[in-house]
Design a protein around this motif. Structure first.
Motif, PDB file in Angstrom:
ATOM      1  N   HIS A 177       0.755  -1.140  -0.133  1.00 45.82           N
ATOM      2  CA  HIS A 177      -0.170  -0.320   0.432  1.00 45.82           C
ATOM      3  C   HIS A 177       0.553   1.542  -0.076  1.00 45.82           C
ATOM      4  N   THR A 178       0.823   1.981  -0.371  1.00 49.77           N
ATOM      5  CA  THR A 178       2.024   2.844  -0.847  1.00 49.77           C
ATOM      6  C   THR A 178       1.104   4.740  -0.638  1.00 49.77           C
ATOM      7  N   ILE A 179       2.025   5.339  -0.114  1.00 53.60           N
ATOM      8  CA  ILE A 179       1.853   6.724  -0.576  1.00 53.60           C
ATOM      9  C   ILE A 179       2.351   7.792  -0.307  1.00 53.60           C
ATOM     10  N   ALA A 180       2.020   8.404  -1.533  1.00 57.03           N
ATOM     11  CA  ALA A 180       3.103  10.025  -1.997  1.00 57.03           C
ATOM     12  C   ALA A 180       3.343  11.300  -1.242  1.00 57.03           C
ATOM     13  N   ILE A 181       3.489  11.778  -0.850  1.00 59.54           N
ATOM     14  CA  ILE A 181       3.987  13.312  -0.183  1.00 59.54           C
ATOM     15  C   ILE A 181       4.720  14.586  -1.003  1.00 59.54           C
ATOM     16  N   SER A 182       4.014  14.860  -1.669  1.00 57.01           N
ATOM     17  CA  SER A 182       4.502  16.111  -2.461  1.00 57.01           C
ATOM     18  C   SER A 182       4.884  17.200  -1.455  1.00 57.01           C
ATOM     19  N   ALA A 183       5.747  18.789  -1.635  1.00 55.69           N
ATOM     20  CA  ALA A 183       5.902  18.944  -0.644  1.00 55.69           C
ATOM     21  C   ALA A 183       4.405  20.143  -0.678  1.00 55.69           C
ATOM     22  N   TYR A 184       4.090  20.005  -1.559  1.00 54.03           N
ATOM     23  CA  TYR A 184       2.702  20.662  -1.811  1.00 54.03           C
ATOM     24  C   TYR A 184       1.632  20.187  -1.195  1.00 54.03           C
TER      25      TYR A 184
END
Length: 280
Positions: A177-184
């Motif tokens: 299960h993946t999560i991507a976090i951008s600075a935005y």
């Protein structure tokens, strides 16, 4: 409720919920996006969760360096331990990266050069956390997986285009299960002011834009939280290599045999045959 964490933004909440619900979780994020902050608190939550119902549990945290484990993740865990709304059981040892409740319920963190030292940490409720997973050797990741943890959490930056961490967001999406976090995605950028000190700011983004430009691999990785097509020291872009494996070409001429002869140690001699535009 016990830890009383005051300032969490949606992606951090998503991290905690993912570990609760999924066997393997992989978090890729921009620099200074609060991944280690949450890892330290997920560590405490896991042990408290099982200890409070009378069941043994363990947490193992590994990383590429002692600094990353002890001075970053464990510092966050120690701070949360001290700030908990009710006294947590056991003894916290921040310098040696340990939290000991009893012989069968404890958390330990370390960096090691020997994957075989990652043995013996078995528990019906084992949480394994690999911090800076993009920089951890595959042999160490494999050793952690051989512990058969009930939960496995990988966190890191998209600064590699190969290995377990990269694969967890690409070819092994069915396993994680993946999560991507951008600075935005972070509150300081969303609200245009410093809401949570220590997280990435608009000034940080502006500096990176001026230094690198939006299309630079380091901007894509460090700010956007995306795996770039290639890193700055890459000879062939990963996308080009993947495209090549899918082409169906007929062998031609000239016929060239390349040979890399091994010497001592565990190296192996490697041969590569090229027939025109086909190489195998």
């Amino acid at each position: 409720a016990v830890l009383g964490v005051p300032q969490l933004y949606p992606k951090q909440i998503e991290m905690a919920e993912a570990v609760s619900a999924h066997r393997r979780v992989s978090i890729v994020g921009a620099n200074s996006s609060g991944k280690d902050f949450m890892s330290g608190r997920i560590l405490l939550w896991w042990l408290w969760r099982w200890h409070s119902v009378g069941e043994p549990a363990k947490v193992v945290v590994i990383g590429p360096t002692t600094r990353q484990v002890a001075q970053i993740v464990w510092r966050e865990a120690h701070q949360a331990f001290q700030e908990a709304r009710k006294a947590l059981p056991g003894r916290m040892y921040p310098v040696s990266a340990q939290w000991q409740i009893d012989q069968e319920t404890f958390a330990v963190g370390f960096a090691t050069n020997d994957p075989y030292s990652l043995t013996g940490f078995h528990s019906p409720h084992l949480l394994a956390i690999i911090t800076e997973a993009h920089a951890v050797e595959q042999s160490h990741v494999d050793s952690v997986k051989r512990l058969n943890p009930e939960r496995l959490l990988l966190t890191g930056n998209p600064f590699s285009i190969a290995g377990e961490f990269y694969d967890s967001h690409n070819s092994h999406l069915d396993l994680y299960h993946t999560i991507a976090i951008s600075a935005y995605d972070t509150p300081n950028i969303i609200e245009g002011r410093v809401v949570i000190p220590g997280l990435v700011t608009q000034e940080d983004i502006n500096d990176r834009l001026a230094e690198w430009g939006e299309d630079h691999p380091l901007f894509q990785a460090g700010i956007m939280g995306r795996f770039p097509d290639s890193m700055v020291n890459t000879l062939v872009a990963m996308s080009k290599a993947m495209e090549a494996t899918k082409r169906n070409l007929e062998p031609g001429s000239p016929v060239v045999l390349g040979l890399d002869v091994a010497r001592e140690g565990q190296d192996k001699t490697v041969a590569y045959l090229r027939q025109g535009n086909v190489a195998r």
